[in-house]
Design a protein around this motif. Sequence first.
Motif, short mmCIF file in Angstrom:
data_model
loop_
_atom_site.label_atom_id
_atom_site.label_comp_id
_atom_site.label_asym_id
_atom_site.label_seq_id
_atom_site.Cartn_x
_atom_site.Cartn_y
_atom_site.Cartn_z
N PRO A 37 0.88 -1.23 -0.11
CA PRO A 37 0.16 0.07 -0.12
C PRO A 37 0.76 1.45 0.08
N PRO A 38 0.40 2.42 -0.57
CA PRO A 38 1.10 3.59 -0.49
C PRO A 38 1.09 4.31 0.92
N SER A 39 1.89 3.77 1.70
CA SER A 39 2.04 4.24 3.10
C SER A 39 3.35 3.72 3.45
N LEU A 40 3.94 4.45 4.77
CA LEU A 40 5.08 4.19 5.37
C LEU A 40 5.33 2.72 5.69
N GLN A 41 4.17 2.03 6.11
CA GLN A 41 4.22 0.55 6.40
C GLN A 41 4.46 -0.28 5.17
N GLY A 42 3.88 0.15 4.01
CA GLY A 42 4.00 -0.36 2.69
C GLY A 42 5.23 -0.21 2.12
N ILE A 43 6.09 0.94 2.49
CA ILE A 43 7.56 1.10 2.19
C ILE A 43 8.52 -0.05 2.70
N GLN A 44 8.06 -0.22 3.96
CA GLN A 44 8.94 -0.90 5.13
C GLN A 44 8.88 -2.52 4.47
N LYS A 45 7.43 -2.92 4.09
CA LYS A 45 7.28 -4.21 3.38
C LYS A 45 8.09 -4.49 2.31
N GLN A 85 24.00 -2.50 1.56
CA GLN A 85 23.06 -3.15 1.39
C GLN A 85 21.51 -2.56 2.08
N ASN A 86 21.99 -1.41 2.99
CA ASN A 86 20.61 -0.89 3.52
C ASN A 86 20.27 0.28 2.83
N THR A 87 20.63 0.50 1.40
CA THR A 87 20.20 1.53 0.74
C THR A 87 19.45 0.96 -0.36
N PHE A 88 18.21 2.06 -0.59
CA PHE A 88 17.29 1.84 -1.33
C PHE A 88 16.78 3.05 -2.32
N THR A 89 16.30 2.65 -3.40
CA THR A 89 16.05 3.90 -4.25
C THR A 89 14.44 4.29 -4.10
N ILE A 90 14.25 5.60 -4.28
CA ILE A 90 12.86 6.05 -4.69
C ILE A 90 13.12 6.60 -6.25
N THR A 91 12.32 5.77 -6.97
CA THR A 91 12.51 5.97 -8.41
C THR A 91 11.40 6.65 -9.15
N THR A 92 11.45 7.58 -9.93
CA THR A 92 10.41 8.07 -10.89
C THR A 92 11.15 7.90 -12.29
N LYS A 114 11.72 14.51 -2.42
CA LYS A 114 11.12 14.63 -1.04
C LYS A 114 10.65 13.57 -0.43
N LEU A 115 10.05 12.66 -1.25
CA LEU A 115 9.73 11.21 -0.62
C LEU A 115 11.11 10.48 -0.02
N ALA A 116 12.16 10.93 -0.76
CA ALA A 116 13.36 10.12 -0.18
C ALA A 116 13.91 10.76 1.16
N GLU A 117 13.83 12.23 1.07
CA GLU A 117 13.91 12.83 2.54
C GLU A 117 13.18 12.37 3.65
N TYR A 118 11.75 12.13 3.13
CA TYR A 118 10.93 11.80 4.34
C TYR A 118 11.08 10.24 4.93
N CYS A 119 11.65 9.25 3.75
CA CYS A 119 11.74 8.18 4.26
C CYS A 119 13.05 7.61 5.04
N LYS A 120 14.01 8.90 4.81
CA LYS A 120 15.18 8.88 5.64
C LYS A 120 14.95 9.31 7.02
N TYR A 126 18.04 3.05 7.35
CA TYR A 126 18.25 2.78 5.81
C TYR A 126 18.50 4.31 5.10
N ASN A 127 19.13 4.08 3.98
CA ASN A 127 19.57 5.05 2.88
C ASN A 127 18.24 5.21 2.05
N PHE A 128 17.91 6.38 1.45
CA PHE A 128 17.13 6.32 0.23
C PHE A 128 17.74 7.40 -0.76
N VAL A 129 17.86 6.87 -1.93
CA VAL A 129 18.33 7.80 -3.03
C VAL A 129 17.45 7.80 -4.03
#
Length: 274
Positions: A37-45, A85-92, A114-120, A126-129
């Motif tokens: 789902p489009p939520s923080l919990q969804g991102i964690q999963k 290994q703890n880095t993930f991407t936020i891609t458009t 902005k979503l990468a900043e929010y997730c971090k 985790y790292n978000f790029v």
Amino acid sequence: MDCISTRIPYRQANHFSKIILDYLDHAEDLKSFYTHPPSLQGIQKAIGNRQGFMNRKILTQELRKQYANDVTEAVQKNMESLLLQNTFTITTAHQPNIFTGPLYFIYKILHAVKLAEYCKASLPQYNFVPVYYMGSEDADLEELGHIYLAGQKIEWKTKQTGAVGRMKVDKEFIKLVEGISGQLAVLPFGNEIISLINACYQEGVLIQDATFKLVNALFGHHGLIVLIPDSPGLKKLATKIFEDDLLNETPSVIVEQTANRLHAAGYKLQANPR
């Protein structure tokens, strides 16, 4: 004077399609079409499912080639973090429309940043790029080769064919730049925009390279990574997928089945891929 911001529900904006609104509202009719789902919990999963998903070494090697001559400190830091290994991407993703094309080209990238900043901030372990994936092999010049400026359609008339990203800035393109320079000069930051366009879109330069340089100049200081997938090194990673597509047409079957299900659920199809 204090400024007060007001949050407007997506449905009240009267701009978004039914499928987008239902997706954001977690409508039951759509839940079978996506995993997270489009939520923080969804991102964690999603993070749990993406562990070990990509070849970090080859990705980083290809990015270093692309950024050989023009890399900001923020981009360099994010490229190196992709090896962790703890880095993930936020891609458009978007095609290389000339001069970036429609405004949502910019909005999509800003949202990724902005979503990468929010997730971090929300998941500091985790790292978000933020990544802009360039669809440079799109061959639809009719869609990518024009902009609207002050209500006027300005179109690139070129005889080149094939992937737009592989086309070169030609004399007709330079005429476009010269033509819009006068209109832009009177706008706020107009002269800066003109200078940037002239620096990026030089005769003989590939459209994908010009777009790369333009987007990097606009967002490189935010750490945005621009990825041009039109690369032998990256395509080699997808050899089995290409083979399955060519010999078995598996993706086509999957897409057709999904499209039929969406249509049956009452949603309008935006594209009918072959």
